[in-house]
Design an enzyme around this catalytic site. Structure first.
Site, PDB file in Angstrom:
ATOM      1  CE  LYS A  80      13.255 -37.488 -33.188  1.00  0.00           C
ATOM      2  NZ  LYS A  80      14.712 -37.780 -33.271  1.00  0.00           N
ATOM      3  CB  SER A 155      15.553 -38.314 -29.373  1.00  0.00           C
ATOM      4  OG  SER A 155      15.842 -38.060 -30.741  1.00  0.00           O
ATOM      5  CB  SER A 179      17.837 -39.740 -32.361  1.00  0.00           C
ATOM      6  OG  SER A 179      18.270 -39.263 -31.117  1.00  0.00           O
TER       7      SER A 179
HETATM    8  N1  GLN Z   1      21.016 -40.042 -27.652  1.00  0.00           N
HETATM    9  C1  GLN Z   1      21.799 -39.014 -28.285  1.00  0.00           C
HETATM   10  C2  GLN Z   1      21.735 -37.750 -27.488  1.00  0.00           C
HETATM   11  O1  GLN Z   1      20.986 -37.707 -26.561  1.00  0.00           O
HETATM   12  C3  GLN Z   1      21.360 -38.833 -29.689  1.00  0.00           C
HETATM   13  C4  GLN Z   1      20.387 -37.774 -29.899  1.00  0.00           C
HETATM   14  C5  GLN Z   1      19.966 -37.654 -31.324  1.00  0.00           C
HETATM   15  O2  GLN Z   1      20.466 -38.347 -32.193  1.00  0.00           O
HETATM   16  N2  GLN Z   1      19.065 -36.727 -31.569  1.00  0.00           N
HETATM   17  O3  GLN Z   1      22.435 -36.803 -27.771  1.00  0.00           O
END
Ligand code: GLN
Length: 508
Positions: A80, A155, A179
């Site tokens: 990532k 994400s 994410s």
């Molecule tokens: N979707 C969650 C957020 O926007 C998780 C983000 C993540 O795990 N980096 O905060």
């Protein structure tokens, strides 16, 4: 086209060891696949052909010389783009870091390099890992390999889509509130958030430090487990790193396969009232219930749990997470770090320079969270929201710990919906945040959690989440391996599966 790309990481590792394929051949096959498929999917922000092939050659030479190698040596992997890579761009999908070439490696990167897995590239994500759809990437979204009109989750949509579209067998993600797991759920892949502190975050661009955890993305539970075995372990450079002797997750994942037809005999599986119900799409609920039945057949006892604090866990998350993010992202000011933008008019004062730089460097979701988080930490709001949210977090932790006195694992759907269409939730942040309702609790508590494909709903993958007590990653893998046996989802992909490529299931 080479059918190598359809094989699991562990099968490829075996083929490499047995001399059936070289790492250069395999890495070439992966790079060719990326060249063929990624123009449609856009999982990658950067492909490092040269670097990956150099590592592959090293592996082949070392093997030829009879050197002892890591079992996964030579198997390609993607990272990532918030995992720092020396000499290779790392942007966190933000204009703020565009063009930055880090002078150092994250601990994860070092471990992967030491084990000689060719790093084929950096994957797309929501900017600074804020989002559930990858639509917040400053460099354009990633497309779901199951339906290119739909989001791949976020994400870490890039890592999930790269693995789900058979571009690479393994990837790394980061999980602050889901994410790794939510993208896995909507792409039919396996995504794991290990116990908080199990995998070093040194060199992973910080989002919310009390929640952040890096972990594996793969197509099978055993592949994910083998990758966790590689990346986990104590690191003095991460203040919350656990100094722990971990059992082999790969062995845990494989244990159930050889445990007869009741591999879960004696195991208690908790189902939380608060993580089911109307908020979940019918197809998601149906797949979840079918999977519970399957687990029962395999020997598990299902125990209903009532954890009332889960009703407000998401709210607490969306206070704590932006508060910590606003602090972590304060360093990107165009002076110390990040894009520098001169103010359009007036004298160049430091305030104006910082405002212009942050205004130009950050996208709208990042700005929203910085404003929200700063507000939550300011006088008058701190006690009312931040401190209250920390209390919720403690209550949740206590409730979950008490539940684990009764059950071995807790399960839920990973995501309330399957992959949604681009734009569906983009203009309504609160709707987008609801995607995280089942995943954020694990981050608040620090417990390990993973998503495994449990079936399809209207042709789209559904994820099943397994959560275990802190340090109980092995039992999580054991249960997940049983869930996985219910239905082979990822290979059914109509666009990018082995069948679609004209490779028969058996050969692949
Ligand atoms: N979707 C969650 C957020 O926007 C998780 C983000 C993540 O795990 N980096 O905060």
């Amino acid at each position: 086209m080479s059918d190598l790309v359809f094989k699991t990481a562990l099968e490829l590792a075996r083929m490499l060891r047995d001399g059936e394929v070289t790492s250069v051949e395999l890495t070439r096959a992966v790079l060719d696949r990326i060249a063929e498929v990624d123009p449609q999917v856009h999982a990658f922000l950067f492909v490092d052909e040269e670097g990956a092939l150099a590592t592959a050659r090293e592996v082949d030479e070392a093997r030829a010389a009879g050197e002892e190698l890591h079992p996964l040596a030579g198997v390609p992997i993607a990272l990532k783009d918030n995992v720092v890579t020396r000499g290779v761009p790392t942007t966190a999908a933000s204009k703020m870091l565009e063009g930055w070439i880090p002078p150092y490696d994250a601990t994860i990167t070092q471990k992967i390099k030491a084990a000689k897995l060719p790093i084929v590239g950096k994957t797309n994500m929501d900017e600074f890992a804020m989002g559930s759809s990858t639509e917040h990437s400053a460099f354009g979204p990633t497309h779901n390999p199951w339906d290119l009109e739909r989001i791949p989750g976020g994400s870490g949509g890039g890592s999930a889509a790269a693995v789900g579209a058979f571009m690479v067998p393994l990837a790394i993600g980061s999980d602050t509130g889901g994410s790794i797991r939510q993208p896995a759920a909507v792409t039919g892949t396996v995504g794991v958030k290990p116990t908080y502190g199990a995998v070093s975050r040194q060199g992973i661009i910080a989002l919310a430090s009390s929640l952040d955890q890096a972990g594996p993305v793969a197509r099978t539970v055993a592949d994910a487990a083998a990758l966790q075995d590689l990346i986990a372990g104590f690191d003095y450079q991460d203040a919350v790193s656990l100094d722990e002797e971990w059992p082999s997750m790969e062995e845990a994942a494989k244990a159930t396969a050889s445990a007869g037809d009741k591999p879960l005999a004696g195991m208690k599986v908790g189902v939380v009232k608060q993580l089911t119900g109307d908020a979940y799409e019918d197809g998601v609920t149906a797949s979840f219930e079918e999977t519970l039945e399957y687990l029962k057949e395999r020997g598990a006892e299902i125990v209903e749990l009532d954890l009332p604090t889960l009703d407000i866990a998401l709210d607490a998350y969306y206070v704590i997470m932006p508060a910590e993010a606003s602090s972590n992202l304060a360093k990107y000011d165009g002076v110390r770090f990040g894009l520098r933008e001169e103010p359009k008019e007036g004298a160049v004062t430091s305030n104006r320079l910082i405002a212009a730089s942050r205004g130009a460097g950050f996208g709208s979701e990042v700005k929203r969270r910085i404003i929200l988080g700063t507000r939550m930490l300011s006088k008058g709001f701190f006690d009312k929201y931040f401190v209250q949210s920390m209390r919720v977090r403690t209550l949740l932790k206590n409730e979950v710990e008490a539940a684990f006195e009764e059950v071995d694992v807790i399960v839920s759907p990973t995501s309330p919906t399957t992959a949604f269409k681009f734009g569906e939730k983009l203009d309504d942040p609160k709707l987008m945040y609801l995607s995280d309702v089942a995943t954020t609790p694990a981050n608040l508590v620090g417990m390990p959690a993973m998503s495994v494909p449990s079936g399809l709903s209207h042709g789209l993958p559904v994820g099943f989440q397994v959560m275990a007590p802190v340090r109980g990653d092995a039992v999580m893998y054991r249960v997940a391996a049983v869930v996985e046996a219910k239905e082979d989802v990822v290979n059914k992909n109509p666009n990018f599966g082995a069948g679609a490529a004209g490779v028969s299931g058996e050969e692949a």
